[in-house]
Design a protein around this motif. Sequence first.
Motif, PDB file in Angstrom:
ATOM      1  N   ARG A  24       0.857  -1.200   0.000  1.00 31.33           N
ATOM      2  CA  ARG A  24       0.000   0.000   0.000  1.00 31.33           C
ATOM      3  C   ARG A  24       0.885   1.238   0.000  1.00 31.33           C
ATOM      4  O   ARG A  24       1.917   1.288   0.652  1.00 31.33           O
ATOM      5  CB  ARG A  24      -0.907   0.002   1.223  1.00 31.33           C
ATOM      6  CG  ARG A  24      -1.557   1.352   1.522  1.00 31.33           C
ATOM      7  CD  ARG A  24      -2.578   1.270   2.636  1.00 31.33           C
ATOM      8  NE  ARG A  24      -3.794   0.644   2.171  1.00 31.33           N
ATOM      9  CZ  ARG A  24      -4.330  -0.463   2.679  1.00 31.33           C
ATOM     10  NH1 ARG A  24      -3.732  -1.089   3.687  1.00 31.33           N
ATOM     11  NH2 ARG A  24      -5.446  -0.954   2.204  1.00 31.33           N
ATOM     12  N   GLY A  25       0.446   2.266  -0.775  1.00 33.79           N
ATOM     13  CA  GLY A  25       1.171   3.517  -0.812  1.00 33.79           C
ATOM     14  C   GLY A  25       1.972   3.656  -2.081  1.00 33.79           C
ATOM     15  O   GLY A  25       1.852   2.853  -3.019  1.00 33.79           O
ATOM     16  N   SER A  26       2.813   4.690  -2.136  1.00 34.92           N
ATOM     17  CA  SER A  26       3.582   4.961  -3.341  1.00 34.92           C
ATOM     18  C   SER A  26       5.014   5.317  -2.993  1.00 34.92           C
ATOM     19  O   SER A  26       5.303   5.778  -1.884  1.00 34.92           O
ATOM     20  CB  SER A  26       2.950   6.105  -4.137  1.00 34.92           C
ATOM     21  OG  SER A  26       2.873   7.285  -3.349  1.00 34.92           O
ATOM     22  N   GLY A  27       5.913   5.077  -3.945  1.00 30.82           N
ATOM     23  CA  GLY A  27       7.308   5.452  -3.776  1.00 30.82           C
ATOM     24  C   GLY A  27       7.939   4.810  -2.555  1.00 30.82           C
ATOM     25  O   GLY A  27       7.738   3.625  -2.249  1.00 30.82           O
ATOM     26  N   ASP A  28       8.719   5.615  -1.845  1.00 35.68           N
ATOM     27  CA  ASP A  28       9.421   5.112  -0.662  1.00 35.68           C
ATOM     28  C   ASP A  28       8.488   4.899   0.523  1.00 35.68           C
ATOM     29  O   ASP A  28       8.915   4.361   1.558  1.00 35.68           O
ATOM     30  CB  ASP A  28      10.530   6.093  -0.251  1.00 35.68           C
ATOM     31  CG  ASP A  28      11.605   6.230  -1.329  1.00 35.68           C
ATOM     32  OD1 ASP A  28      11.764   5.272  -2.119  1.00 35.68           O
ATOM     33  OD2 ASP A  28      12.261   7.287  -1.377  1.00 35.68           O
ATOM     34  N   LYS A  29       7.230   5.309   0.394  1.00 36.91           N
ATOM     35  CA  LYS A  29       6.286   5.186   1.505  1.00 36.91           C
ATOM     36  C   LYS A  29       5.434   3.931   1.414  1.00 36.91           C
ATOM     37  O   LYS A  29       4.457   3.784   2.150  1.00 36.91           O
ATOM     38  CB  LYS A  29       5.389   6.425   1.564  1.00 36.91           C
ATOM     39  CG  LYS A  29       6.153   7.721   1.835  1.00 36.91           C
ATOM     40  CD  LYS A  29       5.217   8.911   1.906  1.00 36.91           C
ATOM     41  CE  LYS A  29       5.983  10.197   2.175  1.00 36.91           C
ATOM     42  NZ  LYS A  29       5.075  11.376   2.242  1.00 36.91           N
ATOM     43  N   GLU A  31       4.079   0.339   2.069  1.00 40.42           N
ATOM     44  CA  GLU A  31       4.097  -0.561   3.217  1.00 40.42           C
ATOM     45  C   GLU A  31       3.535  -1.910   2.810  1.00 40.42           C
ATOM     46  O   GLU A  31       2.530  -1.986   2.091  1.00 40.42           O
ATOM     47  CB  GLU A  31       3.264   0.018   4.359  1.00 40.42           C
ATOM     48  CG  GLU A  31       3.777   1.338   4.898  1.00 40.42           C
ATOM     49  CD  GLU A  31       2.902   1.868   6.022  1.00 40.42           C
ATOM     50  OE1 GLU A  31       1.835   1.256   6.281  1.00 40.42           O
ATOM     51  OE2 GLU A  31       3.275   2.875   6.637  1.00 40.42           O
ATOM     52  N   GLN A  32       4.174  -2.966   3.255  1.00 36.27           N
ATOM     53  CA  GLN A  32       3.710  -4.315   2.909  1.00 36.27           C
ATOM     54  C   GLN A  32       2.456  -4.668   3.683  1.00 36.27           C
ATOM     55  O   GLN A  32       2.369  -4.453   4.889  1.00 36.27           O
ATOM     56  CB  GLN A  32       4.808  -5.337   3.205  1.00 36.27           C
ATOM     57  CG  GLN A  32       4.407  -6.766   2.850  1.00 36.27           C
ATOM     58  CD  GLN A  32       5.552  -7.742   3.024  1.00 36.27           C
ATOM     59  OE1 GLN A  32       6.654  -7.511   2.539  1.00 36.27           O
ATOM     60  NE2 GLN A  32       5.292  -8.833   3.725  1.00 36.27           N
ATOM     61  N   ILE A  33       1.464  -5.183   2.939  1.00 38.38           N
ATOM     62  CA  ILE A  33       0.219  -5.621   3.561  1.00 38.38           C
ATOM     63  C   ILE A  33       0.272  -7.110   3.843  1.00 38.38           C
ATOM     64  O   ILE A  33      -0.044  -7.579   4.938  1.00 38.38           O
ATOM     65  CB  ILE A  33      -0.982  -5.313   2.645  1.00 38.38           C
ATOM     66  CG1 ILE A  33      -1.061  -3.817   2.346  1.00 38.38           C
ATOM     67  CG2 ILE A  33      -2.286  -5.804   3.264  1.00 38.38           C
ATOM     68  CD1 ILE A  33      -2.063  -3.469   1.263  1.00 38.38           C
ATOM     69  N   SER A  55      -5.830 -10.361  -0.888  1.00 43.68           N
ATOM     70  CA  SER A  55      -6.811  -9.278  -1.041  1.00 43.68           C
ATOM     71  C   SER A  55      -6.602  -8.242   0.047  1.00 43.68           C
ATOM     72  O   SER A  55      -6.010  -8.514   1.093  1.00 43.68           O
ATOM     73  CB  SER A  55      -8.243  -9.816  -0.992  1.00 43.68           C
ATOM     74  OG  SER A  55      -8.538 -10.346   0.285  1.00 43.68           O
ATOM     75  N   THR A  56      -7.105  -7.052  -0.233  1.00 43.17           N
ATOM     76  CA  THR A  56      -7.065  -5.971   0.751  1.00 43.17           C
ATOM     77  C   THR A  56      -8.171  -4.987   0.429  1.00 43.17           C
ATOM     78  O   THR A  56      -8.643  -4.911  -0.708  1.00 43.17           O
ATOM     79  CB  THR A  56      -5.701  -5.261   0.749  1.00 43.17           C
ATOM     80  OG1 THR A  56      -5.679  -4.305   1.825  1.00 43.17           O
ATOM     81  CG2 THR A  56      -5.463  -4.519  -0.557  1.00 43.17           C
TER      82      THR A  56
END
Length: 708
Positions: free
Chosen positions: A438-443, A445-447, A480-481
Motif C-alpha cells: 500500500r502507498g507509493s514510492g518510498d512510503k 508498506e507491505q500488507i 486481497s485488501t
Amino acid sequence: MNATPDARRAGGRRGVLHWIARLTLVAVALSVLALPFYAGWQYYVFRRDVTPQGAPAPTHLDRALQASWHSGAEKLPEAAPPVVLTYHDISPTNPSQYVVTPQRFDEQLAALEAAGYRTLTTDEFVDYLRGGPAPPRSVYITFDDGTNGLWVYGDRILAKHHMHAASYLITGKVDHNRPYYLSWAEISRMAASGRWDFQDHTHDLHQRGQVDADGTQASALSNRLWLPAKQRVENVEEYQARLDGDIAQSLTDFADHGLPRPQLFAYPFSEMSERINLPIPGPSLQGVLERTFVATLTDLTHRPLPAGRRAAAARQVQRLEVFQDTTADQLLTQVRQWTLVPPVADAPLQEPASWVRTDGSNAKDIGVLTGAGPYPGTSGYAAADYLPMASVDWTDYTVTATVSDLADGGNNVNLTTRNDSADPITVGLSRSTVTLLRGSGDKREQISAKPLVAAATHQIDVTVSGNLVKVLVDGRTELSTTTTATGGNATGGISLSVRNGSDKTPWPRFTALKVAQVPPGAATSAASTLSVAKAVLLDPGASWATAPGVPSSMHVGGDGLAPTGLALSDYAAFEQERTAGWTRYTVRGTVRRLNTPGVSAALWARVGSPGAVSVEVSRRGVKVLSGSADNRRLVASRALADADHHDVEITVGSETTWITVDGTVNFAVPAKGDAGGTGGVAFSAYRDVTRNAWPTVRNLKVYEAAVK
C-alpha cells in the motif's frame, strides 16, 4: 385713474408667467448648448472604458486536417468528463508564450468544433463536479487574470463559434492599468452577451512578495509575507486575516458590479501548496478556499487531477495550459490524451504512445518493460504509467498480466492499481513470492505476502471493485485488501515497473497485459435487491440519484419525471444499487416537450453495467448509445417524424436489448462484450440554452418481460 385690484392681480400673474417663460427658454437654451458637450463627455467615457472590438478574420483550415480531427474524436466516448483549458490573453502582437494570437485562438475553436466538442458554462461544470453525469463531449475554457484581449478579440471569436468561456478576475486590477486589464464596463457587456461568466483569481494577491529576511520572492497568496518593520514573517493569525480579507473584498467586488457570486477559484501562478514558510501542521490554503468555493483550479498538481470524480473528491482540478505555439492539431491531440476513458484495453503494451515513463529517464518508449530494450545498464529500474491523465477515474476493472524471465537474484516486477490515488495498491512479483503493498514510492508498506511455486513465468489477475482489491496468481494463490480511501479518492489506473538487481540475471518483462471492465461491486457483497415486479418507478418515496449517494433534483410526481434547475443537462438513476441485477424487463415512457431541435432526452436500461443502453430522442431523430453515464459510444441513429413527443420502449434480455420508438422504429443491440450486463433504469435530459424548457418523461413504467 387707479387700476382695480383685479387688474393689478392679473398684471402680477402676467409678470410671473413672463419670468417663468424667460427662465424656461434660458434653461432650454443652456441644455441645447450643453448637449454636445455632454454627449462628447459620454463618448469619451465610453471609449475610455470600452475598447473597440476587432473583427475575427476568416479561418482557413485544411479539409484533410479537419477530417482527421473528426475521425480522431470518434474514437472517444460520446460523453466524458470535460477537459479544462487554461488561456491567459489574446493579442496579435504580444510575444509572450502565454498569449495566443486571435488567428490561433480562432483555429483552435474551429478544431474543437470540427471534432464535435461543445463548451461548458461554469454552472454546468460545477454541476458535474457536484456529482452530475458527464456531459456530451466538451471542454471548459478558462482565461486567467481578466485581460483586455478577451473583450477586444476573444468575445467576437467565441460568438463566431457559438462557444462559452469563463474569465477569472483579479478584481483589484479591473479598471486599472488600462487597456491591459478589462474594465467593469467591458465585463458588464461580456456578461450580458451570455458568452462569458466570471470567477475568482484573488482581489490583489496575484503577485509575489518577500517571504524571508534574505529577500526571497514567492506567491503572496500561498506564503506568509516578511514584515520589515517587525523583522519577522507574518504569524498564522496575520496571514489568515490577510487571506480572508482579500477573498472577502473580491466577493464584494463581484456583488458591487452585479455579477453572480463566483463558485471557483484559480490559483495565481498555480502555486497552491508551495508552503515555503507555512507552518506544518498549520492552515491549509486549499482548506481555507474550500470554505468559499466549490473547487480550485491549477495548472500544476502533484498527481494527475483532470476534471473527473478524483478531482471532484479533491476539490481541485488540473487544467491543460494552452501556449502561443500550441497549434490547433496539437491542442486536439492533448485534449484527447486528457479525455477520461473507460478501463478497457485489449493490448496496452502495443500502444507505446499511451504510456508515460516515470523513472526519470525521459524515455518515450516502453521496450524496457516488454523485453525489447534499451535498458538502463545491466541493472536498475524502469517504470511507466498507462494513460496517466485518461485513467484517473478508473474503478471496477480487472488487469491480467503475464510476466516472464523472473530469476533468482533480485529481479522483480510491480503492477500498481488505483495509480496516483489516495491509496494505491501494488502487486510485487518475483520468481517465488507475491507481495501486496500500500502507498507509493518510498512510503510503500507491505500488507501481505505469500510464497509461489517458483517459476520464470507467472500470470497475475487483479480485480479492483468497490473498496476491494483481489489478486490471483497462476489461478491458485490469492491475496486481497480493502482500500482506506473512498469514492473519487480511490480511483486510478495502472502502472508497471521492472527491476533488475544483478548483472547476472536478465531483465524481467511483461509479455501480455489486458484491462477489462467489470460490473460495480463485482468483488463485494450485493446490496439489497428490488424486484422488477414490485418496482414503481414514480413512487414518490423511491430513490432517484444523479450519482451514488447524490439525490437527484428531478421532480417525481403524478405520471411523470421532470428536471429542474438552471443547468443544461440533468440525469437521474432509479434505485441503482438495488436494481444492479435486473434483466428480462421492459421500461417504457413518453418523452415530451421536445419543443426545439436543441432539446433532447434519453431513457436508459442496464444502468450500472459497462453496457448500459441509452435511447436519446429529439424532435426529428433518435440515437442509441452504449456505455456508462460518463462514457458512451454511439451504436445507431435514425430519423423520426417531426414531433414534440416520442414513445420509447426498451426491452432487456440476456442476449439482446430491443428498442422501439413510436411503435415503428426498431433497433436490436446484442448484449455481448461492452453492450452486456445487468442493471436498472434512468432518465436524462439535455437542452442547448437555459431559456428552452426541460423535456420530461410521462407514463414511465417498468415490468417483467418474457424474453431470453
